[in-house]
Motif scaffolding. Structure first.
Motif, PDB file in Angstrom:
ATOM      1  N   ASP A  35       0.812  -1.215   0.000  1.00 30.88           N
ATOM      2  CA  ASP A  35       0.000   0.000   0.000  1.00 30.88           C
ATOM      3  C   ASP A  35       0.850   1.273   0.000  1.00 30.88           C
ATOM      4  OD1 ASP A  35      -2.606   1.232   0.044  1.00 30.88           O
ATOM      5  OD2 ASP A  35      -2.235   1.756   2.135  1.00 30.88           O
ATOM      6  N   ARG A  36       2.141   1.152  -0.198  1.00 26.91           N
ATOM      7  CA  ARG A  36       3.010   2.339  -0.241  1.00 26.91           C
ATOM      8  C   ARG A  36       2.774   3.143  -1.523  1.00 26.91           C
ATOM      9  NH1 ARG A  36       7.196   2.683   3.441  1.00 26.91           N
ATOM     10  NH2 ARG A  36       8.331   3.988   1.963  1.00 26.91           N
ATOM     11  N   ASN A  37       3.137   4.395  -1.475  1.00 23.00           N
ATOM     12  CA  ASN A  37       2.953   5.295  -2.626  1.00 23.00           C
ATOM     13  C   ASN A  37       3.575   4.750  -3.903  1.00 23.00           C
ATOM     14  OD1 ASN A  37       1.582   7.207  -1.121  1.00 23.00           O
ATOM     15  ND2 ASN A  37       3.389   8.429  -0.704  1.00 23.00           N
ATOM     16  N   GLU A  38       4.788   4.202  -3.802  1.00 26.51           N
ATOM     17  CA  GLU A  38       5.478   3.740  -5.006  1.00 26.51           C
ATOM     18  C   GLU A  38       4.779   2.569  -5.689  1.00 26.51           C
ATOM     19  OE1 GLU A  38       8.258   2.492  -1.526  1.00 26.51           O
ATOM     20  OE2 GLU A  38       6.933   4.155  -1.974  1.00 26.51           O
ATOM     21  N   GLY A  88       1.428   2.606  -5.860  1.00 24.41           N
ATOM     22  CA  GLY A  88       0.131   3.168  -6.216  1.00 24.41           C
ATOM     23  C   GLY A  88      -0.876   3.150  -5.087  1.00 24.41           C
ATOM     24  N   SER A 130      -2.119   4.068  -0.842  1.00 26.75           N
ATOM     25  CA  SER A 130      -2.417   5.269  -0.050  1.00 26.75           C
ATOM     26  C   SER A 130      -1.335   5.614   0.973  1.00 26.75           C
ATOM     27  CB  SER A 130      -3.743   5.078   0.690  1.00 26.75           C
ATOM     28  OG  SER A 130      -3.618   4.053   1.673  1.00 26.75           O
ATOM     29  N   HIS A 131      -0.396   4.716   1.228  1.00 34.68           N
ATOM     30  CA  HIS A 131       0.708   4.940   2.166  1.00 34.68           C
ATOM     31  C   HIS A 131       0.192   5.076   3.607  1.00 34.68           C
ATOM     32  CE1 HIS A 131       5.036   5.670   2.387  1.00 34.68           C
ATOM     33  NE2 HIS A 131       4.802   6.560   3.328  1.00 34.68           N
ATOM     34  N   THR A 132      -0.976   4.518   3.882  1.00 37.13           N
ATOM     35  CA  THR A 132      -1.602   4.685   5.197  1.00 37.13           C
ATOM     36  C   THR A 132      -0.834   3.969   6.299  1.00 37.13           C
ATOM     37  OG1 THR A 132      -3.759   4.918   4.163  1.00 37.13           O
ATOM     38  CG2 THR A 132      -3.734   4.384   6.506  1.00 37.13           C
ATOM     39  N   SER A 174      -4.513  -2.763   3.979  1.00 36.86           N
ATOM     40  CA  SER A 174      -5.261  -2.256   2.829  1.00 36.86           C
ATOM     41  C   SER A 174      -6.006  -3.368   2.092  1.00 36.86           C
ATOM     42  CB  SER A 174      -4.313  -1.547   1.861  1.00 36.86           C
ATOM     43  OG  SER A 174      -3.404  -2.483   1.308  1.00 36.86           O
TER      44      SER A 174
END
Length: 97
Positions: free
Chosen positions: A48-51, A53, A55-57, A87
């Motif tokens: 779920d990290r930004n890299e 795609g 939300s990086h929650t 996620s």
């Protein structure tokens, strides 16, 4: 949700892979683990990290990417780990420190 344990028999380290096969997210997901004491687990993969795609929650909620083992049991195991956010269709990989 599936949690899988792998033990590196050379180093003795434990690794947990937690896979959410659901379309919904889970807050404060707790799963049972063996062992305990002063064991910590480091987050080494979070889909779920930004890299990727996401939300990086989860990464945003963890300080130092460390999860701690609790002495309260879960799923028939003597101890547990709480993941603050899992996620939808997410994969988390934890490495014993």
């Amino acid at each position: 949700i599936i949690s899988l344990l792998r033990i590196d028999h050379e180093s003795g380290k434990k690794y947990y892979a937690v896979v959410n096969l659901s379309h919904r997210s889970f807050d404060n997901y707790v799963f049972g683990v063996d062992g305990g004491g002063n064991t910590n687990y480091r987050l080494i993969v979070d889909s779920d990290r930004n890299e990727f795609g996401g939300s990086h929650t989860l990464a945003g909620q963890l300080h130092g990417a460390v999860l701690f083992v609790s002495n309260s049991g879960q799923h028939g195991k003597p101890n547990s780990i709480r993941i603050p956010y899992l996620s939808p269709y997410g994969v988390v990989l934890l490495e014993q420190e």
